[in-house]
Design an enzyme around this catalytic site. Structure first.
Site, PDB file in Angstrom:
ATOM      1  N   HIS A 241       0.827  -1.210   0.000  1.00  0.00           N
ATOM      2  CA  HIS A 241       0.000   0.000   0.000  1.00  0.00           C
ATOM      3  C   HIS A 241       0.868   1.269   0.000  1.00  0.00           C
ATOM      4  O   HIS A 241       0.783   2.100  -0.900  1.00  0.00           O
ATOM      5  CB  HIS A 241      -0.905   0.022   1.236  1.00  0.00           C
ATOM      6  CG  HIS A 241      -1.776  -1.189   1.402  1.00  0.00           C
ATOM      7  ND1 HIS A 241      -2.831  -1.449   0.573  1.00  0.00           N
ATOM      8  CD2 HIS A 241      -1.750  -2.201   2.303  1.00  0.00           C
ATOM      9  CE1 HIS A 241      -3.425  -2.564   0.961  1.00  0.00           C
ATOM     10  NE2 HIS A 241      -2.786  -3.042   2.011  1.00  0.00           N
TER      11      HIS A 241
HETATM   12  C1  BDR Z   1      -2.984   1.315   5.144  1.00  0.00           C
HETATM   13  O1  BDR Z   1      -3.265   0.889   6.472  1.00  0.00           O
HETATM   14  C2  BDR Z   1      -2.087   0.609   7.149  1.00  0.00           C
HETATM   15  O2  BDR Z   1      -2.212  -0.557   7.919  1.00  0.00           O
HETATM   16  C3  BDR Z   1      -0.997   0.532   6.115  1.00  0.00           C
HETATM   17  O3  BDR Z   1       0.229   0.984   6.652  1.00  0.00           O
HETATM   18  C4  BDR Z   1      -1.477   1.425   5.010  1.00  0.00           C
HETATM   19  O4  BDR Z   1      -1.072   2.758   5.207  1.00  0.00           O
HETATM   20  C5  BDR Z   1      -3.637   0.343   4.194  1.00  0.00           C
HETATM   21  O5  BDR Z   1      -5.024   0.333   4.403  1.00  0.00           O
END
Ligand code: BDR
Ligand code: CA
Length: 308
Positions: A241
């Protein structure tokens, strides 16, 4: 080199995103601000300092501590995924100094916006609390930055916390609302895009194996939890992500973008709305090119010190 400020809540994928940013010649990471999200803000700060000690980027960015919790609700963390410490709960990190509480993250964001104006790219990889607080401090100055790249949201796909909400937006919907309403040059990298950015465990292992050393071993060790959970959930690998948000900062052509108006629902849902656009959203991703870029930068075969 574009000056960049990264606001983050490390987090396994935040850590990989920072490592990508520090190995990218297109940008200069001037400052890192921490925010409560995946873990409490103190742990987020510890993880940033651990990663700095591990990778030793030059120049060393300023690190500033940010909000301990969302604007208007209690903090929800994601330690089930990232580990109690946010980085997979490895036993043997060297002890590091805590991040000083002054200057605070919001002031550092405002100050960077004042100094760099349009040159600055702000990259937000966690809940948007600090960005909202910076807007509260000086919306006119923050409004001058060139780009604001945000990992967050689930526009046309299911969420990862509730059926419709993505974690970063869900943790602080009030902050997300303020950021979307601020008229910023906003580029959202939601789950629609990041679920295409899946790194298979074997690809990561092979790439790390090509640049062996303490850095590669540590990356493998703290990433392992992310792969384990992804596989237990039936995924082919770990969704990158936050690294995707850094990658489109470097090269926006890695994604196809759609200009839209989004509103934030009560649980942090990112809802299409009618009216003037307030952001552009990453949709289709050139996943092969992204994964290649990510692994080439994270695991170069000839970085000085990689095997020392
Ligand atoms: C986002 O949520 C967090 O757990 C990750 O670091 C990322 O920024 C993904 O939904
Ligand atoms: Ca994050």
């Amino acid at each position: 080199m574009t000056p960049v400020l990264i606001d983050t809540d490390p987090g396994i994928d935040d850590a990989l995103a920072l490592l990508l940013a520090w190995s990218s010649p297109e940008i200069r990471v001037e400052a890192i601000t921490t925010v409560a999200g995946n873990v409490r803000v103190e742990a987020a700060g510890t993880n940033v300092v651990r990663l700095l000690a591990l990778r030793r980027p030059t120049p060393r960015p300023l690190v500033a501590a940010g909000a301990a919790g969302p604007l208007a609700r209690a903090l929800t963390t994601a330690t089930r995924y990232h580990g109690e410490d946010g980085l997979g709960d490895l036993a043997d990190w060297p002890v590091v100094e805590p991040v000083p509480t002054s200057p605070d993250a919001a002031s550092v964001i405002v100050d960077a916006a004042r100094r760099h104006g349009r040159e600055l790219t702000l990259v937000a990889l966690g809940p948007l609390t600090n960005v909202a607080l910076a807007l509260k401090q000086d919306a006119a100055v923050v409004g001058r930055v060139g780009r604001v790249v945000v990992m967050g949201g689930a526009v046309d796909v299911p969420g990862n916390v509730t059926p419709a909400a993505e974690f970063n937006m869900h943790v602080d919907p009030e902050a997300a609302h303020r950021v979307l309403a601020a008229g910023l040059p906003l580029e959202l990298v939601p789950l629609d895009a990041t679920r295409q950015a899946v790194l298979p465990r074997a690809g990561m292992r092979a790439a790390l194996g090509r640049s062996p050393g303490p850095l590669a071993s540590r990356i493998q060790a703290f990433s392992e939890r992310g792969f384990r959970i992804a596989h237990a959930e039936g995924e082919q690998g770990m969704a990158l992500h936050d690294p995707l948000a850094v990658a489109v900062t470097l090269d926006p052509s890695l994604a196809k973008w759609e200009t839209v108006r989004l509103a934030v629902g009560p649980d942090g849902e990112t809802l299409r709305a009618s009216g003037a656009p307030n952001c552009r959203v990453a949709k289709a991703v050139d996943a092969d090119r992204f994964i290649r870029l990510f692994l080439d930068r994270l695991c170069p075969t000839s970085r000085p010190g990689a095997s020392s």
